[in-house]
Design a protein around this motif. Structure first.
Motif, PDB file in Angstrom:
ATOM      1  N   LYS A  43       0.834  -1.210   0.000  1.00 12.47           N
ATOM      2  CA  LYS A  43       0.000   0.000   0.000  1.00 12.47           C
ATOM      3  C   LYS A  43       0.866   1.256   0.000  1.00 12.47           C
ATOM      4  O   LYS A  43       0.571   2.238  -0.695  1.00 12.47           O
ATOM      5  CB  LYS A  43      -0.923   0.003   1.219  1.00 12.47           C
ATOM      6  CG  LYS A  43      -2.177  -0.828   1.057  1.00 12.47           C
ATOM      7  CD  LYS A  43      -3.147  -0.559   2.194  1.00 12.47           C
ATOM      8  CE  LYS A  43      -4.448  -1.325   1.985  1.00 12.47           C
ATOM      9  NZ  LYS A  43      -5.427  -1.059   3.069  1.00 12.47           N
ATOM     10  N   ASN A  47       0.911   4.066  -2.991  1.00 13.56           N
ATOM     11  CA  ASN A  47       0.718   5.489  -2.712  1.00 13.56           C
ATOM     12  C   ASN A  47       1.862   6.321  -3.289  1.00 13.56           C
ATOM     13  O   ASN A  47       1.638   7.383  -3.874  1.00 13.56           O
ATOM     14  CB  ASN A  47       0.601   5.725  -1.204  1.00 13.56           C
ATOM     15  CG  ASN A  47      -0.821   5.606  -0.698  1.00 13.56           C
ATOM     16  OD1 ASN A  47      -1.622   6.514  -0.868  1.00 13.56           O
ATOM     17  ND2 ASN A  47      -1.144   4.481  -0.078  1.00 13.56           N
ATOM     18  N   HIS A  48       3.082   5.836  -3.134  1.00 19.02           N
ATOM     19  CA  HIS A  48       4.237   6.536  -3.713  1.00 19.02           C
ATOM     20  C   HIS A  48       4.089   6.654  -5.229  1.00 19.02           C
ATOM     21  O   HIS A  48       4.365   7.717  -5.805  1.00 19.02           O
ATOM     22  CB  HIS A  48       5.527   5.781  -3.399  1.00 19.02           C
ATOM     23  CG  HIS A  48       6.054   5.962  -2.017  1.00 19.02           C
ATOM     24  ND1 HIS A  48       6.031   7.168  -1.349  1.00 19.02           N
ATOM     25  CD2 HIS A  48       6.652   5.071  -1.163  1.00 19.02           C
ATOM     26  CE1 HIS A  48       6.592   7.031  -0.150  1.00 19.02           C
ATOM     27  NE2 HIS A  48       6.960   5.763  -0.022  1.00 19.02           N
ATOM     28  N   ILE A  50       1.395   6.695  -7.156  1.00 22.48           N
ATOM     29  CA  ILE A  50       0.394   7.687  -7.542  1.00 22.48           C
ATOM     30  C   ILE A  50       0.917   9.091  -7.306  1.00 22.48           C
ATOM     31  O   ILE A  50       0.779   9.988  -8.166  1.00 22.48           O
ATOM     32  CB  ILE A  50      -0.918   7.461  -6.753  1.00 22.48           C
ATOM     33  CG1 ILE A  50      -1.535   6.101  -7.099  1.00 22.48           C
ATOM     34  CG2 ILE A  50      -1.906   8.585  -7.033  1.00 22.48           C
ATOM     35  CD1 ILE A  50      -1.899   5.921  -8.548  1.00 22.48           C
ATOM     36  N   ARG A  51       1.551   9.306  -6.171  1.00 21.23           N
ATOM     37  CA  ARG A  51       2.069  10.645  -5.846  1.00 21.23           C
ATOM     38  C   ARG A  51       3.148  11.066  -6.838  1.00 21.23           C
ATOM     39  O   ARG A  51       3.160  12.204  -7.331  1.00 21.23           O
ATOM     40  CB  ARG A  51       2.617  10.641  -4.419  1.00 21.23           C
ATOM     41  CG  ARG A  51       3.089  12.015  -3.925  1.00 21.23           C
ATOM     42  CD  ARG A  51       3.420  11.988  -2.444  1.00 21.23           C
ATOM     43  NE  ARG A  51       2.221  11.770  -1.633  1.00 21.23           N
ATOM     44  CZ  ARG A  51       1.910  10.618  -1.031  1.00 21.23           C
ATOM     45  NH1 ARG A  51       2.709   9.572  -1.154  1.00 21.23           N
ATOM     46  NH2 ARG A  51       0.825  10.500  -0.316  1.00 21.23           N
ATOM     47  N   ALA A 293      -5.827  11.631  -8.338  1.00 20.57           N
ATOM     48  CA  ALA A 293      -4.863  11.153  -7.346  1.00 20.57           C
ATOM     49  C   ALA A 293      -5.490  11.087  -5.959  1.00 20.57           C
ATOM     50  O   ALA A 293      -5.266  10.124  -5.218  1.00 20.57           O
ATOM     51  CB  ALA A 293      -3.636  12.070  -7.322  1.00 20.57           C
ATOM     52  N   GLU A 294      -6.283  12.085  -5.623  1.00 18.86           N
ATOM     53  CA  GLU A 294      -6.950  12.072  -4.313  1.00 18.86           C
ATOM     54  C   GLU A 294      -7.906  10.880  -4.199  1.00 18.86           C
ATOM     55  O   GLU A 294      -8.012  10.255  -3.140  1.00 18.86           O
ATOM     56  CB  GLU A 294      -7.701  13.388  -4.086  1.00 18.86           C
ATOM     57  CG  GLU A 294      -6.807  14.609  -3.904  1.00 18.86           C
ATOM     58  CD  GLU A 294      -5.845  14.452  -2.722  1.00 18.86           C
ATOM     59  OE1 GLU A 294      -6.257  13.848  -1.702  1.00 18.86           O
ATOM     60  OE2 GLU A 294      -4.700  14.916  -2.813  1.00 18.86           O
ATOM     61  N   PHE A 297      -5.703   7.887  -3.560  1.00 19.10           N
ATOM     62  CA  PHE A 297      -5.209   7.853  -2.184  1.00 19.10           C
ATOM     63  C   PHE A 297      -6.284   7.366  -1.214  1.00 19.10           C
ATOM     64  O   PHE A 297      -6.005   6.614  -0.269  1.00 19.10           O
ATOM     65  CB  PHE A 297      -4.719   9.232  -1.745  1.00 19.10           C
ATOM     66  CG  PHE A 297      -3.501   9.727  -2.479  1.00 19.10           C
ATOM     67  CD1 PHE A 297      -2.486   8.857  -2.835  1.00 19.10           C
ATOM     68  CD2 PHE A 297      -3.372  11.069  -2.826  1.00 19.10           C
ATOM     69  CE1 PHE A 297      -1.351   9.316  -3.512  1.00 19.10           C
ATOM     70  CE2 PHE A 297      -2.256  11.531  -3.483  1.00 19.10           C
ATOM     71  CZ  PHE A 297      -1.248  10.653  -3.837  1.00 19.10           C
ATOM     72  N   LYS A 301      -5.813   3.758   1.360  1.00 18.62           N
ATOM     73  CA  LYS A 301      -5.585   3.961   2.791  1.00 18.62           C
ATOM     74  C   LYS A 301      -5.416   2.628   3.496  1.00 18.62           C
ATOM     75  O   LYS A 301      -6.052   1.645   3.155  1.00 18.62           O
ATOM     76  CB  LYS A 301      -6.763   4.731   3.407  1.00 18.62           C
ATOM     77  CG  LYS A 301      -6.763   6.212   3.039  1.00 18.62           C
ATOM     78  CD  LYS A 301      -7.898   6.948   3.734  1.00 18.62           C
ATOM     79  CE  LYS A 301      -7.893   8.423   3.399  1.00 18.62           C
ATOM     80  NZ  LYS A 301      -9.041   9.134   4.017  1.00 18.62           N
TER      81      LYS A 301
END
Length: 301
Positions: A43, A47-48, A50-51, A293-294, A297, A301
């Motif tokens: 996870k 997240n990395h 996508i960011r 992106a939000e 995220f 989670k």
């Protein structure tokens, strides 16, 4: 001259922590993560990804996300390596032949300590150590510079042959895309690897069924994939590429198979972990907007 039973080259600067890491790695006694912990690491990696891609505005989310579980299992529970000494001579080698999925590899390398996690924010920026395809001259932990599809298995074969000639026991892993199997050079390397009985070589196919222009079946079908590899003399294992027990079992089976190379055909989902990206070919090379992106995220989670 070598110290500590061949672990350290003379004049190599090393910390006490790194020294004991090497000792335990050489003995095969590094701590193993359980399935839950591997999932938590995955996870973080997703997240990395996508960011990084949302920030850079350029890159390949679908192909990166599908590889994550295979990479996490490899780098946390199987690969013999030391982030504080990327050039350790006895390390296992990993080659990302499908180089466009490098955001996943960069994120794993950063989380394992090869470089600062903050560097991930510089993906594809001018002068960054993290280019759009892997570069061995700028990024710690990268074994070969990649980008041109089809070349990784040939390089992996060469590295595996070097290990045999040097009487080293390190292993070489090469990750290929299923669309990449359309490259003829892959099959030359597959034939040679079998001919030379390279049981220290393992190919991992990220089999997500999609490439930049659509389904691999429609563009230039490589099917039946298992039968082709078997006909070339490879030990062949098919798995769910998102199931950690299956992944770890396959890696162990590859290590224990003697007299021929092993290919792991891992069925994966392009864009895995982000519902609106999953199995959508449009996300092969399109990056998410701030709003997308939000949403991603929130799901990760």
């Amino acid at each position: 001259m070598y110290l500590a039973g061949g672990l350290l080259p003379k004049n190599e600067t090393i910390t006490i922590i790194s020294f004991f890491y090497l000792v335990f790695a050489r003995m095969g006694n590094l701590p193993q993560l359980d399935v839950k912990s591997l999932g938590e690491r995955a996870k973080v990696i997703r997240n990395h990804i996508i960011r990084m891609l949302a920030r850079s505005g350029s890159g390949h989310p679908g192909s990166s996300l599908s590889t994550v579980d295979l990479l996490v299992a490899l780098y946390y529970n199987k690969l013999r390596h030391n982030p504080q000494m990327p050039a350790w001579p006895d390390r296992d080698r990993f080659i990302l032949s499908k180089g466009h999925a490098c955001p996943a590899l960069y994120a794993v390398l950063a989380e394992r300590g090869y470089f600062e996690v903050s560097k991930l924010d510089t993906l594809r920026q001018f002068g960054s150590m993290l280019q759009g395809h892997p570069c061995m001259k700028t990024t710690p932990g990268i074994e070969i510079s990649g980008g041109s599809l089809g070349q990784g298995l040939s390089v992996g074969l060469g590295i595996a042959l070097a290990a045999r000639l040097d009487k080293k026991d390190y292993r070489t892993y090469v990750m290929l895309g299923d669309g990449e199997l359309e490259e003829g050079q892959i099959w030359e390397a597959a034939m040679a690897s079998s001919h030379f009985k390279m049981d220290n070589l393992c190919a991992i196919i990220d089999h997500n069924d999609l490439q930049i222009d659509g389904s691999i079946r429609d563009i230039m079908s490589p099917h039946p994939i298992p039968d082709k590899w078997k006909s070339f003399g490879w030990h062949t294992r098919e798995i769910d590429g998102h199931d950690y027990p299956s992944i770890m079992s396959a890696y162990s089976e590859a290590e224990n198979t003697k007299g021929r190379p092993t290919v792991i055909i891992a069925k994966t989902v392009k864009g895995k972990g982000v519902s609106f990206m999953e199995n959508q070919v449009d996300w092969h090379g399109k990056t998410p907007s701030k709003e997308e992106a939000e949403r991603a995220f929130a799901e990760l989670k």
